[in-house]
Scaffold this motif. Sequence first.
Motif, PDB file in Angstrom:
ATOM      1  N   ASP A   1       0.824  -1.212   0.000  1.00 58.03           N
ATOM      2  CA  ASP A   1       0.000   0.000   0.000  1.00 58.03           C
ATOM      3  C   ASP A   1       0.859   1.263   0.000  1.00 58.03           C
ATOM      4  OD1 ASP A   1      -2.202  -1.592   0.002  1.00 58.03           O
ATOM      5  OD2 ASP A   1      -2.676  -1.339   2.138  1.00 58.03           O
ATOM      6  N   TYR A   2       2.052   1.185   0.614  1.00 63.51           N
ATOM      7  CA  TYR A   2       2.897   2.379   0.639  1.00 63.51           C
ATOM      8  C   TYR A   2       3.384   2.724  -0.763  1.00 63.51           C
ATOM      9  CZ  TYR A   2       6.968   5.327   1.503  1.00 63.51           C
ATOM     10  OH  TYR A   2       7.887   6.356   1.472  1.00 63.51           O
ATOM     11  N   TYR A   3       3.821   1.740  -1.519  1.00 67.63           N
ATOM     12  CA  TYR A   3       4.348   2.026  -2.851  1.00 67.63           C
ATOM     13  C   TYR A   3       3.243   2.304  -3.859  1.00 67.63           C
ATOM     14  CZ  TYR A   3       8.997   0.911  -1.182  1.00 67.63           C
ATOM     15  OH  TYR A   3      10.194   0.940  -0.502  1.00 67.63           O
ATOM     16  N   LEU A   4       2.003   2.102  -3.458  1.00 64.44           N
ATOM     17  CA  LEU A   4       0.879   2.521  -4.299  1.00 64.44           C
ATOM     18  C   LEU A   4       0.522   3.988  -4.078  1.00 64.44           C
ATOM     19  CD1 LEU A   4      -1.479  -0.592  -4.007  1.00 64.44           C
ATOM     20  CD2 LEU A   4      -0.031   0.058  -5.949  1.00 64.44           C
ATOM     21  N   LEU A   5       1.059   4.566  -3.007  1.00 59.34           N
ATOM     22  CA  LEU A   5       0.783   5.968  -2.736  1.00 59.34           C
ATOM     23  C   LEU A   5       1.586   6.859  -3.683  1.00 59.34           C
ATOM     24  CD1 LEU A   5       0.895   6.163   1.192  1.00 59.34           C
ATOM     25  CD2 LEU A   5      -1.127   6.349  -0.270  1.00 59.34           C
ATOM     26  N   PRO A   6       1.039   7.999  -4.041  1.00 60.27           N
ATOM     27  CA  PRO A   6       1.814   8.969  -4.822  1.00 60.27           C
ATOM     28  C   PRO A   6       2.916   9.567  -3.946  1.00 60.27           C
ATOM     29  CG  PRO A   6      -0.351   9.848  -4.303  1.00 60.27           C
ATOM     30  CD  PRO A   6      -0.354   8.414  -3.880  1.00 60.27           C
ATOM     31  N   PRO A   7       4.031   9.978  -4.514  1.00 59.54           N
ATOM     32  CA  PRO A   7       5.168  10.480  -3.717  1.00 59.54           C
ATOM     33  C   PRO A   7       4.818  11.632  -2.791  1.00 59.54           C
ATOM     34  CG  PRO A   7       5.843  10.075  -5.974  1.00 59.54           C
ATOM     35  CD  PRO A   7       4.371   9.898  -5.945  1.00 59.54           C
ATOM     36  N   GLU A   8       3.915  12.503  -3.179  1.00 61.52           N
ATOM     37  CA  GLU A   8       3.597  13.661  -2.339  1.00 61.52           C
ATOM     38  C   GLU A   8       2.869  13.275  -1.050  1.00 61.52           C
ATOM     39  OE1 GLU A   8       0.441  13.279  -5.574  1.00 61.52           O
ATOM     40  OE2 GLU A   8       2.635  13.225  -5.420  1.00 61.52           O
ATOM     41  N   LYS A   9       2.267  12.080  -1.019  1.00 64.34           N
ATOM     42  CA  LYS A   9       1.543  11.642   0.181  1.00 64.34           C
ATOM     43  C   LYS A   9       2.401  10.772   1.106  1.00 64.34           C
ATOM     44  CE  LYS A   9      -3.115  11.844  -1.767  1.00 64.34           C
ATOM     45  NZ  LYS A   9      -4.377  11.103  -1.992  1.00 64.34           N
ATOM     46  N   ARG A  10       3.658  10.624   0.778  1.00 67.80           N
ATOM     47  CA  ARG A  10       4.546   9.783   1.575  1.00 67.80           C
ATOM     48  C   ARG A  10       5.342  10.577   2.611  1.00 67.80           C
ATOM     49  NH1 ARG A  10       7.316   6.023  -3.187  1.00 67.80           N
ATOM     50  NH2 ARG A  10       5.354   5.257  -4.113  1.00 67.80           N
ATOM     51  N   LYS A  11       5.065  11.872   2.719  1.00 69.55           N
ATOM     52  CA  LYS A  11       5.833  12.727   3.621  1.00 69.55           C
ATOM     53  C   LYS A  11       5.101  12.929   4.939  1.00 69.55           C
ATOM     54  CE  LYS A  11       8.077  15.257  -0.157  1.00 69.55           C
ATOM     55  NZ  LYS A  11       8.334  16.594  -0.738  1.00 69.55           N
ATOM     56  N   PHE A  12       5.901  13.058   6.023  1.00 73.18           N
ATOM     57  CA  PHE A  12       5.353  13.311   7.356  1.00 73.18           C
ATOM     58  C   PHE A  12       5.328  14.814   7.633  1.00 73.18           C
ATOM     59  CE2 PHE A  12       7.020   8.990   7.731  1.00 73.18           C
ATOM     60  CZ  PHE A  12       5.955   8.329   8.334  1.00 73.18           C
ATOM     61  N   PRO A  13       4.379  15.255   8.410  1.00 71.52           N
ATOM     62  CA  PRO A  13       4.322  16.682   8.759  1.00 71.52           C
ATOM     63  C   PRO A  13       5.379  17.060   9.807  1.00 71.52           C
ATOM     64  CG  PRO A  13       2.571  15.506   9.886  1.00 71.52           C
ATOM     65  CD  PRO A  13       3.259  14.512   8.986  1.00 71.52           C
ATOM     66  N   ARG A  14       5.551  18.385   9.998  1.00 74.85           N
ATOM     67  CA  ARG A  14       6.413  18.975  11.019  1.00 74.85           C
ATOM     68  C   ARG A  14       7.866  18.510  10.890  1.00 74.85           C
ATOM     69  NH1 ARG A  14       1.542  17.902  13.513  1.00 74.85           N
ATOM     70  NH2 ARG A  14       2.237  15.832  14.183  1.00 74.85           N
ATOM     71  N   SER A  15       8.368  18.464   9.677  1.00 75.31           N
ATOM     72  CA  SER A  15       9.754  18.051   9.457  1.00 75.31           C
ATOM     73  C   SER A  15      10.754  19.066   9.999  1.00 75.31           C
ATOM     74  CB  SER A  15      10.004  17.826   7.962  1.00 75.31           C
ATOM     75  OG  SER A  15       9.738  19.024   7.226  1.00 75.31           O
ATOM     76  N   GLU A  16      10.309  20.287  10.256  1.00 69.28           N
ATOM     77  CA  GLU A  16      11.214  21.307  10.804  1.00 69.28           C
ATOM     78  C   GLU A  16      11.680  20.978  12.219  1.00 69.28           C
ATOM     79  OE1 GLU A  16       6.991  22.449  11.792  1.00 69.28           O
ATOM     80  OE2 GLU A  16       8.086  21.736  10.013  1.00 69.28           O
ATOM     81  N   ASN A  17      10.974  20.089  12.911  1.00 70.15           N
ATOM     82  CA  ASN A  17      11.349  19.723  14.280  1.00 70.15           C
ATOM     83  C   ASN A  17      12.480  18.694  14.344  1.00 70.15           C
ATOM     84  OD1 ASN A  17       9.365  21.403  15.330  1.00 70.15           O
ATOM     85  ND2 ASN A  17       7.818  19.758  15.400  1.00 70.15           N
ATOM     86  N   LEU A  18      12.848  18.125  13.241  1.00 69.00           N
ATOM     87  CA  LEU A  18      13.795  17.012  13.247  1.00 69.00           C
ATOM     88  C   LEU A  18      15.185  17.417  13.729  1.00 69.00           C
ATOM     89  CD1 LEU A  18      12.810  15.256   9.880  1.00 69.00           C
ATOM     90  CD2 LEU A  18      12.167  14.612  12.204  1.00 69.00           C
ATOM     91  N   GLU A  19      15.555  18.667  13.544  1.00 73.74           N
ATOM     92  CA  GLU A  19      16.889  19.107  13.940  1.00 73.74           C
ATOM     93  C   GLU A  19      16.845  20.177  15.021  1.00 73.74           C
ATOM     94  OE1 GLU A  19      18.804  20.297  10.342  1.00 73.74           O
ATOM     95  OE2 GLU A  19      19.159  18.219   9.682  1.00 73.74           O
ATOM     96  N   ASN A  20      15.726  20.301  15.705  1.00 73.10           N
ATOM     97  CA  ASN A  20      15.580  21.291  16.770  1.00 73.10           C
ATOM     98  C   ASN A  20      16.127  20.703  18.075  1.00 73.10           C
ATOM     99  OD1 ASN A  20      14.850  23.202  18.634  1.00 73.10           O
ATOM    100  ND2 ASN A  20      12.698  23.291  18.046  1.00 73.10           N
ATOM    101  N   PRO A  21      17.285  21.168  18.578  1.00 67.43           N
ATOM    102  CA  PRO A  21      17.883  20.573  19.776  1.00 67.43           C
ATOM    103  C   PRO A  21      17.111  20.875  21.057  1.00 67.43           C
ATOM    104  CG  PRO A  21      19.143  22.487  19.073  1.00 67.43           C
ATOM    105  CD  PRO A  21      18.108  22.251  18.017  1.00 67.43           C
TER     106      PRO A  21
END
Length: 703
Positions: A369-389
């Motif tokens: 089901d994941y590889y049936l998804l279009p690429p734009e729907k495979r992203k997680f929200p709030r990616s700006e928090n990933l490098e916030n110490p």
Amino acid sequence: MGAIFDGSFLFPLGEMALKRGSSGLGTQRNKSAGSSFPIVILIFCSFLAPLIFFVGRGLYTSTSVDHNDFSTTSSKQDIDWRERLALQQIKPLLTKEVIDIIKASTDDLGPLSLDSLRKNNLSASWKFIGQEIVAKKSAADAKVNKPSQVAAADSKPEITRGKRDGPVNGDHSQFVDSTAKLARRQLRERRREKRAADLVKRDDDVTVKLENAAIERSKSVDSSVLGKYSVWRKETDNDNTDSTVRLMRDQMIMARVYISIATMKKKLDLARDLQARLKESQRALGDAGSDADLTRSAHEKMKAMGQVLSKAREQLYDCKLVTTKLRAMLQSADEQVRGLKRQSTFLSQLAAKTIPNGIHCLSMRLTIDYYLLPPEKRKFPRSENLENPALFHYALFSDNVLAASVVVNSTIVNAKEPEKHVFHLVSDKLNFGAMNMWFLLNPPGKATIHVENVDEFKWLNSSYCPVLRQLESAAMKEYYFKAAHPNTLSAGSSNLKYRNPKYLSMLNHLRFYLPQVYPKLNKILFLDDDIVVQKDLTGLWSVDLHGKVNGAVETCGQSFHRFDKYLNFSNPHIARNFDPNACGWAYGMNMFDLKEWKKQDITGIYHKWQNMNEDRVLWKLGTLPPGLITFYGLTHPLDKSWHVLGLGYNPSIDRSDIENAAVVHYNGNMKPWLELAMTKYRPYWTKYIKFDHPYMRSCKLSE
């Protein structure tokens, strides 16, 4: 004085007194000293020792006789005439000073009765009786003529240990213990009681030590597979529980013994009869574990077996031979147990490295089901928090979708501020799609999550990472995979342990490269995928590590989980650099200070020791031994309530410790997602799974 002198003992003395009395007692005493001196010497030499012994205990009576000449008529009748003559001969032999000394040292014992000693066995307690017993004996001899005197004598109370209730002497003097003698007697009694108590306590201490030693030895024996019946274990619930089952099992054991003996002694008919009854008992017993499981015919079979066994005992019983057969059976059973334990080890290792069908199904469906998804729907929200110490960051490396979901879900459910938590997941290329799809369908609330593929870390290659280079070598491949054709079962189980994917997967060694994976973070909490979070973990970020790199819970006890358990201290490199008694610690929940990590060059230390272990001479497998080496002297111990381990192998963890723990860890082979998981620990894990999810139902995953 019948209680003082035995009549037979004094007969020679009495006879001598009679001879002297034929010419008158008074006359003999008034004659010159020369005529009686040889007789006195003879008496002195022959009877002085026993007379001193007995006179000392009956002195108060002799004194009464000498001074008062038997003040009452009844007393004169009570004392035997031979003893009276003997007493009259004693007085000239001993001076008053000697008599006083003997009396002072013996009067607290009371008069001694030889009759009582002769009638009873001598022991530590001697019996002493008073003069009234003498009165009883003398009164009994004369009861035909004077029955009233017998009644009077019998009515007197018994006097013991030198104490009398009534007067005896004419002057009514009374014999009473002095305070000093009473105190000495009480002191002796207390000493005897203390010695007895010490002996009892010493016996109790020895018994307790033996029981404790037996308990410690029994811990090494796994009796869980033996079922309810065990000849080595006492049933504590009820003495009569399943008595029929136990009796039938015992009968079957004895039947096998007698079959062997009957065959050896050519009693073939009896052997066939025993064999037939044995098969009947086996069919009747079946898989029954209790009397309630037995069939109605079981009692009849038991009686029939009892009759045949009785017949066999009459014809074949030989104590030495039966003992030999039972010993042989015991040795055979012991070998069978050893074989079953090896087989169990092999199967448990095999089960631990497998993935249940339901989890495999879940991973495959999610991947599709994941590889049936279009690429734009495979992203997680709030990616700006990933490098916030400033946020709380977690590192989780796993190829098990269901296990990873429990870790994330349990952490968020118990977090006070979920929006400040960031999860960094890393999986392999086989499970990367499934991991993404699950958290896209089941986002962790306001928390941030990100999934990466370890195979896309281009910097992690064999030229940089010693483990990858070693895994690609022919020697390492032979070492890990030669278990395909093991020579023995034990070798197969041992090598199968090394073939566990967690020891071969780079996901397991990625923990040594945290600063390279997350270069902009200052602190990160590393979590294994076989843990469950039960409390808010943000307090760990405020723990002062005192300049150390790793914050972990120590696992050492009095003599286990120390460095010598994991490292080869026969190697000079290990022996020279590490303490064998140093305390070990646990992976599974570790707070890493990444700034100190870079300053101390932890990854470089790891590479150095991993290169030295290419031939596996320092340690054999896993990531804990190199972790102990790499973080030696750089680990800060956390409070044990943060991390409780052992739910994957230890069935005796205290329930309060589990419920009060911030994190519980299913380390060991009995993972909670496997069928061999311990039932009582599984609910702590399953409570964070959504079994009503469509994917879960379609893959038949349930509690």
